[in-house]
Structure formats: C-alpha cells, structure tokens
Design an enzyme around this catalytic site. Structure first.
Site, PDB file in Angstrom:
ATOM      1  N   HIS A  82      -5.519   2.718   6.870  1.00 21.88           N
ATOM      2  CA  HIS A  82      -4.480   3.747   6.995  1.00 21.88           C
ATOM      3  C   HIS A  82      -3.368   3.294   7.926  1.00 21.88           C
ATOM      4  O   HIS A  82      -2.253   3.029   7.481  1.00 21.88           O
ATOM      5  CB  HIS A  82      -5.124   5.038   7.502  1.00 21.88           C
ATOM      6  CG  HIS A  82      -4.217   6.232   7.498  1.00 21.88           C
ATOM      7  ND1 HIS A  82      -2.953   6.235   6.928  1.00 21.88           N
ATOM      8  CD2 HIS A  82      -4.388   7.481   8.000  1.00 21.88           C
ATOM      9  CE1 HIS A  82      -2.394   7.424   7.075  1.00 21.88           C
ATOM     10  NE2 HIS A  82      -3.257   8.189   7.729  1.00 21.88           N
TER      11      HIS A  82
ATOM     12  N   HIS B 176       3.016  -0.639  -2.740  1.00 20.39           N
ATOM     13  CA  HIS B 176       2.549   0.565  -2.046  1.00 20.39           C
ATOM     14  C   HIS B 176       1.691   1.389  -2.982  1.00 20.39           C
ATOM     15  O   HIS B 176       1.973   1.480  -4.182  1.00 20.39           O
ATOM     16  CB  HIS B 176       3.730   1.404  -1.550  1.00 20.39           C
ATOM     17  CG  HIS B 176       3.354   2.439  -0.537  1.00 20.39           C
ATOM     18  ND1 HIS B 176       2.836   3.668  -0.889  1.00 20.39           N
ATOM     19  CD2 HIS B 176       3.403   2.427   0.827  1.00 20.39           C
ATOM     20  CE1 HIS B 176       2.598   4.371   0.205  1.00 20.39           C
ATOM     21  NE2 HIS B 176       2.918   3.642   1.248  1.00 20.39           N
TER      22      HIS B 176
ATOM     23  N   ASP C 276       5.809  -1.087   5.907  1.00 18.27           N
ATOM     24  CA  ASP C 276       4.932  -1.747   6.875  1.00 18.27           C
ATOM     25  C   ASP C 276       5.370  -3.187   7.133  1.00 18.27           C
ATOM     26  O   ASP C 276       5.228  -3.696   8.249  1.00 18.27           O
ATOM     27  CB  ASP C 276       3.486  -1.738   6.364  1.00 18.27           C
ATOM     28  CG  ASP C 276       2.944  -0.333   6.203  1.00 18.27           C
ATOM     29  OD1 ASP C 276       3.088   0.457   7.148  1.00 18.27           O
ATOM     30  OD2 ASP C 276       2.406  -0.014   5.133  1.00 18.27           O
TER      31      ASP C 276
END
Length: 454
Positions: free
Chosen positions: A289, A330, A388
């Site tokens: 996560h 993603h 990210d």
C-alpha cells in the site's frame, strides 16, 4: 477554539443526509438455479460512475451471501468526497479535478475542501489555518513517550504508537457523537501529524527536537522541523516546498483504498478518532500500500548505473521472469495516472534546481522515464511512470530517508482519513463492519480424549 464556520462538524450534517438519495429507477433479478428462487434487487445509481446492486437483502430473499475477496467489486459505503475513473484517468476531490487543485490551490485549502465539502472564503480559510496552527505542538509528556522508543525504531512504528496514544492525552474531544468534539479531534490530528512525524525522524537520528514554528506554512513547517538545527538558520527552498506540497495534495485522498477502509471499519465500532487513524497508519505501513515510492528508489539503487538499464528492461519484458519495474502502471488507472502528469513537472524542476547532473540515481530515473514514454512495450501496456515513481525521486532528492517515505504518505493522507471518518459519523446507513465468510473447514467432529487418539 475559533469558529471556523464548518457546518459538517458543528451541525453534524453532511451531504449524505441533506441531498436527495439517488433515484432508483430499475432493478435486477437474481435467480438461484439450484432452488429456482428469484428475487428483485434495487440498482443504486451514483452521481457518476458504475451503478451498484443493493444486496443487503440477498440473505433473507435467497439465502445467499456474496463472495468478493478484497472487496474489489463491492461498494462498502456511499461517499461525497472523492471520485476516481481509472479507465479515463480521472481523479476529483468534491467534484474538483485534481489538475485544477494542483495548479491553483494549496494543501490547507484542499484539506478544508475535503473536510467540509466546499472551498473556503477568506474568513473561513484564515480561521481554519489559525485553528490548525493553534494545535501543532504536542503535549510535553508525549515527547517523553517518543524518547522511550528504541533509537533504531522505524518511524512508522512510532507513528502508529504515538497517534494511537493521543487519545490518552486529549480526553476532551473523544465523544464521537458530539460534532464539536469531532471537529476538535480532526484539527488536532491534522495539526500534530507533521510534528509527530518530524519528532520520530529526529529521535531515530539522535537529533534534538525542533518545535513547530507557526510563522511558516504547513509544508514549510514540516521541512523546518525535519532538517533545521538550533545552531544555524534554515531556509526552506521554494521549489522543494512546492514539490512537497504537490505530493501532499495528490495523496490527500484516494477513495476506499486499504487504509481508508481500515479507518472506516475501525470507526464503525465507535472507536475514538485517534485509534481509527492509528489503524489507518498501520494499514498504510504495508509494502503493498504505502511502500511503492520507497520500492522505486530501491529499484534505482539496484540498477546502480545507467549503462545497466537495458538488462533490467529485458528482465521486465521476459514473461518467464518475475522481475517487475517499480513505479510503472497503476492498479486503478488503466490508461494514465493523472497525478503523475502533474508531479512530473515539479520533479524535473526540483532536480534542475538541486543540480543533480552526474548523479547516477537520477540519471537512471530519467532514462527509465524516457524509455517508458517511448518504448512500444510500455506504451501498448499503459506502463507509464505513476505518481510513486516521481514522488519517490522527489523525496530522495530532498534527502528524505527511505524509512520516512511512508511517513510522508501518512501525513498527506491524514486529511482524507479524517474526512472519510467524519462523513461516516453522519451517515444514517452506517452499521458496524461485519464481513461474512465462506467456511471451508471440517463440518463437525467429536472430541476424543488424548489417551484414545491414534
């Protein structure tokens, strides 16, 4: 506490109560082929997005439950806060496109929007800022609690413990049925999170604590508490602060992800808000996560040199090799991650300001980005750099330790957790969370005394 004019907490009302329920204009018929039983179930239409089948009476009508590991096809709640369309690359907070908020707003204004449903006027904004600044300092006894952790404790371990312990220090705001208590707890959590985060970092590194400076903005204050020293002045870079602010805005909320669902599940039992947010932090700590941007840096460090990139690209393309490039594609955004498009520019500006030329880590990142944007293999599979990828590079460029990456994510997501928690407190459909299961064990057997067992 100053009157911030925020009716969601003060009046105990939300749009979930005040707006008309979605019009149910059709149903779906489900047939149990084993028994021949049939039953109709309402279809609930959202403002935008896929409709849902209301299966709350499935057990009583057909004697069945649904099986959905991870709840990937189940709407666990109604919410007015965040909308995501992964196929179209859309992210909106309270209806506002993330692109507009990133270009024109700041984290404190976005926090107000998420918590209270509307953008503030000047008076509301100033009152909100004043209230947050009024609660940035933590109780001195809590400082002693932090120093009680071992000096090599992971900052996320400290965050889980200290945030959960806030309920032991602030007894005056634990009545979740009281809207003023809810608002006070929400403001305290938002205000104190950067202070606790910075203290966890400084304790782990043996550095003296730096108290909040309310002359600084929310992001600048955090960076000052992280990196300044009592013996010398510290100037927060404007570009660095803006890059960090974008990270906060883009990570502020993301619908019903694992940590947000954890906060809601914990709060469904009536737990106090500090305990609920601590539960969310524990969930975010999981590498699947909150650890993605840290994994990006570890990948770049593994590659070591730009000349080695092709070997890792070949491994990623080999279907017989389990190796994956981190920070590409993603799970939700099947086309492109809108947050990555926004933060890419800030990342490049920061690297230029910090003069990262000839630093292998950033050269590797730039080359990987180029390949992902031009290589047909990546383009066909929509494996573009995600948020990210860029946030990891930004945090590394700011010399943020790897074990603080998830802590930064925690701070950014706190306002989303608070908003989801507050919304849930006023949702009339709210029930304590109690998922069902499919029992697959032995049906029944009788106890046999130990001396008679084979």
């Amino acid at each position: 506490m100053q009157d911030s004019g925020l009716k969601l907490f003060i009046m105990g009302k939300s749009k979930l109560q005040s707006r008309e329920e979605p019009v149910v204009d059709n149903t779906v018929t489900i047939t149990n082929n084993r028994t021949g039983q049939q039953a109709d179930f309402d279809i609930i239409d959202p403002t935008v997005g896929l409709s849902s089948i209301d299966v709350r009476q499935l057990s009583s009508k057909l004697g069945l439950f649904t099986y959905d590991p991870g709840f990937h096809a189940t709407a666990s709640c109604k919410s007015d806060i965040t909308y995501i369309d992964g196929d179209a690359g859309i992210l909106r907070y309270r209806g506002y496109p993330i692109e507009q908020l990133a270009d024109h707003s700041n984290y404190m204004e976005v926090s107000y929007l998420l918590m209270y449903g509307e953008l503030p006027d000047d008076s509301q904004y100033q009152n909100f800022i004043g209230s947050i600044k009024n609660h940035t300092i933590v109780h001195e006894s809590l400082m002693q609690f932090i120093t009680g952790f071992h000096n090599d404790a992971h900052p996320m371990a400290i965050m889980v413990g200290v945030v959960g312990a806030l309920s032991a220090f602030y007894h005056d705001s634990l009545d979740i049925t009281n809207p003023e208590h809810r608002e006070l707890s929400a403001h305290r959590l938002l205000a104190k999170m950067p202070t606790i985060a910075a203290l966890s970092f400084r304790h782990a590194n043996g550095h003296p604590p730096i108290y909040p400076c309310n002359d600084l903005g929310y992001i600048e204050n955090f960076l000052n508490m992280m990196f300044s020293y009592p013996t010398e002045s510290y100037q927060v870079s404007r570009v660095a602060a803006r890059a960090m602010e974008l990270i906060f805005i883009l990570h502020a909320d993301h619908e019903q992800n694992a940590s947000t669902s954890t906060v809601r599940l914990a709060s469904s039992s009536g737990a106090n808000p500090f305990a609920c947010i601590a539960a969310g932090i524990a969930s975010l700590w999981g590498p699947a996560h909150g650890g993605a941007n840290e994994a990006v840096i570890r990948m770049l460090e593994e590659i070591k040199d730009p000349s080695e990139i092709s070997k890792f690209i070949d491994r990623a393309k080999d279907k017989n090799d389990s190796y994956r490039l981190m920070g590409f594609g993603h799970r939700i955004y099947k086309n492109h991650d809108p947050r990555a498009t926004i933060i890419r520019r800030a990342c490049n500006e920061l690297l230029q300001e910090l003069d990262t030329i000839n630093q292998p880590l950033f050269e590797i990142a730039k080359e990987l980005e180029r390949i992902a944007l031009e290589d047909e293999y990546f383009i066909e599979r929509n494996l573009y750099p995600n948020v990210d990828f860029y946030s990891g590079i930004i945090l590394k460029a700011l010399e943020m330790p790897l074990n603080m990456f998830t802590v930064v994510f925690t701070m950014a997501r706190t306002v989303g957790w608070i908003s989801q928690w507050a919304e849930m407190m006023t949702d009339q459909d709210q029930r304590i969370g109690r998922p069902r299961q499919l029992y697959m064990g032995i049906e029944k057997r009788d106890y046999v005394a130990m001396d008679k067992r084979d």
